[in-house]
Design a protein around this motif. Structure first.
Motif, PDB file in Angstrom:
ATOM      1  N   ASN A  56       0.831  -1.088  -0.078  1.00 45.59           N
ATOM      2  CA  ASN A  56      -0.015   0.199  -0.197  1.00 45.59           C
ATOM      3  C   ASN A  56       0.992   1.054  -0.033  1.00 45.59           C
ATOM      4  OD1 ASN A  56      -3.134  -0.093   0.555  1.00 45.59           O
ATOM      5  ND2 ASN A  56      -2.196  -1.889   1.461  1.00 45.59           N
ATOM      6  N   PHE A  57       1.961   1.264   0.712  1.00 47.36           N
ATOM      7  CA  PHE A  57       2.794   2.317   0.853  1.00 47.36           C
ATOM      8  C   PHE A  57       3.558   2.801  -0.568  1.00 47.36           C
ATOM      9  CE2 PHE A  57       7.059   4.396   1.057  1.00 47.36           C
ATOM     10  CZ  PHE A  57       6.872   5.584   2.133  1.00 47.36           C
ATOM     11  N   PHE A  58       3.713   1.820  -1.489  1.00 45.12           N
ATOM     12  CA  PHE A  58       4.306   2.059  -2.724  1.00 45.12           C
ATOM     13  C   PHE A  58       3.295   2.450  -3.867  1.00 45.12           C
ATOM     14  CE2 PHE A  58       8.193   0.891  -0.480  1.00 45.12           C
ATOM     15  CZ  PHE A  58       8.978   1.862  -1.065  1.00 45.12           C
ATOM     16  N   LEU A  59       2.380   1.087  -4.113  1.00 48.60           N
ATOM     17  CA  LEU A  59       1.113   1.271  -4.782  1.00 48.60           C
ATOM     18  C   LEU A  59       1.731   1.664  -6.473  1.00 48.60           C
ATOM     19  CD1 LEU A  59      -1.593   2.923  -2.993  1.00 48.60           C
ATOM     20  CD2 LEU A  59      -1.525   0.592  -3.675  1.00 48.60           C
ATOM     21  N   GLY A  60       2.177   0.763  -7.009  1.00 46.60           N
ATOM     22  CA  GLY A  60       2.855   0.939  -8.238  1.00 46.60           C
ATOM     23  C   GLY A  60       4.197   1.608  -8.297  1.00 46.60           C
ATOM     24  N   ALA A  61       4.688   2.097  -7.289  1.00 45.13           N
ATOM     25  CA  ALA A  61       6.259   2.803  -7.662  1.00 45.13           C
ATOM     26  C   ALA A  61       7.196   1.848  -6.647  1.00 45.13           C
ATOM     27  CB  ALA A  61       6.093   4.277  -7.034  1.00 45.13           C
ATOM     28  N   GLU A  62       7.125   0.630  -6.815  1.00 45.94           N
ATOM     29  CA  GLU A  62       8.117  -0.247  -5.870  1.00 45.94           C
ATOM     30  C   GLU A  62       9.330  -0.149  -6.662  1.00 45.94           C
ATOM     31  OE1 GLU A  62       5.009  -1.112  -7.432  1.00 45.94           O
ATOM     32  OE2 GLU A  62       3.807  -1.806  -5.733  1.00 45.94           O
ATOM     33  N   ALA A 118      -0.824   7.191   4.617  1.00 46.45           N
ATOM     34  CA  ALA A 118      -1.105   8.034   3.580  1.00 46.45           C
ATOM     35  C   ALA A 118      -0.073   9.276   3.665  1.00 46.45           C
ATOM     36  CB  ALA A 118      -2.513   8.326   3.342  1.00 46.45           C
ATOM     37  N   VAL A 119      -0.011   9.843   5.028  1.00 45.48           N
ATOM     38  CA  VAL A 119       0.871  11.039   4.886  1.00 45.48           C
ATOM     39  C   VAL A 119       2.280  10.465   4.867  1.00 45.48           C
ATOM     40  CG1 VAL A 119       1.847  12.685   6.777  1.00 45.48           C
ATOM     41  CG2 VAL A 119      -0.822  12.234   6.596  1.00 45.48           C
TER      42      VAL A 119
END
Length: 276
Positions: A111-117, A167-168
């Motif tokens: 969830n932290f990276f969501l496509g930007a791993e 999210a922050v």
């Protein structure tokens, strides 16, 4: 996509965001009417007002959901007119909504990276760097008050305040210059509110321009540097922490004599507001 927040955040005290006579109309109704305000980097600006005061419209403009009709929105001193939330995010404005959704079955680091791993190796042998992703997630969450977190646990195991902190933390890690937090405190317990306010203060410390939209003047005064009061879509007051204490804010928000006087003055200056 791995830049940290302090590599791109503007210096504290300089306007991260600025509104100049900004207006939004829905037909003949002015949802925002000539709103001017500075939202400096490295400070928390609390936006307060009754329901229908224009808070949600302001959030929609800042996040790219609505385009303003008149006036200017400036980011880092440059005028912008967002056509989509993607453009707002590209300009460095991250919005945390009150009904924040996560992918509950995915891990916290996913969830932290969501496509930007992060990846390692070269094409065609490039592969996901899971160890790096876990490490970055743990470090980023620790910076917002959640140390010793297991990055592999499902996001559904996080309580509401911790999900918003996620999210922050993500916004800070990926270089957001401004953070808009929409009505975050109402559905949270005291412990969850404490965690989220700690996270908001961490974002200010990193140099972000933080816009906290809330109906709770006591919590606003705990963390706020400035207070923007809206009424009927216009600015009813622009105050600093030196101008008011928590009791003053509570009287204003409770519809006391001071707030009534501000509203009457606004209506006298802009008669069209009284027709809403």
């Amino acid at each position: 996509m791995t830049a940290s927040a302090d590599s791109s955040a503007p210096a504290p005290g300089r306007p991260g965001l600025e509104l100049r006579r900004l207006s939004v109309h829905f037909g003949s109704v002015a949802a925002l009417c000539r709103v001017s305000a500075g939202l400096p980097a490295g400070q928390i600006t609390c936006v307060l007002g009754e329901n229908g005061s224009g808070k949600s419209t302001l959030v929609a403009v800042l996040s790219g959901l609505l385009r303003h009709d008149e006036g200017q929105l400036l980011v880092g001193g440059e005028p912008v007119r967002f056509r989509s939330p993607r453009q707002a995010r590209a300009a460095g404005i991250a919005t945390v909504w009150d009904d924040l959704a996560v992918a509950p079955l995915l891990s916290i680091w996913r969830n932290f990276f969501l496509g930007a791993e992060p990846t390692r190796g070269s094409w065609p042998l490039r592969r996901l760097d899971v160890d790096r992703a876990r490490e970055v997630t743990v470090q980023a969450m620790a910076r917002v008050g959640l140390p010793h977190l297991d990055p592999d646990q499902p996001a559904s195991t996080l309580q509401a305040g911790a999900r918003q902190s996620l999210a922050v933390a993500r916004a800070m890690h990926f270089g957001a210059r401004a953070l808009v937090i929409d009505e975050p405190l109402a559905p949270l317990t005291v412990a969850q509110q404490t965690l989220l306010l700690q996270t908001i203060v961490a974002a200010r410390t990193q140099g972000l321009a933080v816009v906290l939209v809330t109906n709770n003047p006591r919590y606003a005064h705990l963390v706020g540097d400035r207070f923007l009061l809206l009424a009927h879509g216009a600015v009813a007051g622009s105050l600093t922490r030196d101008d008011v204490d928590a009791s003053d804010l509570m009287r204003l928000m409770a519809g006391g004599d001071e707030f009534s006087a501000l509203t009457e003055a606004l209506t006298a200056l802009h008669p069209q507001l009284g027709d809403r």
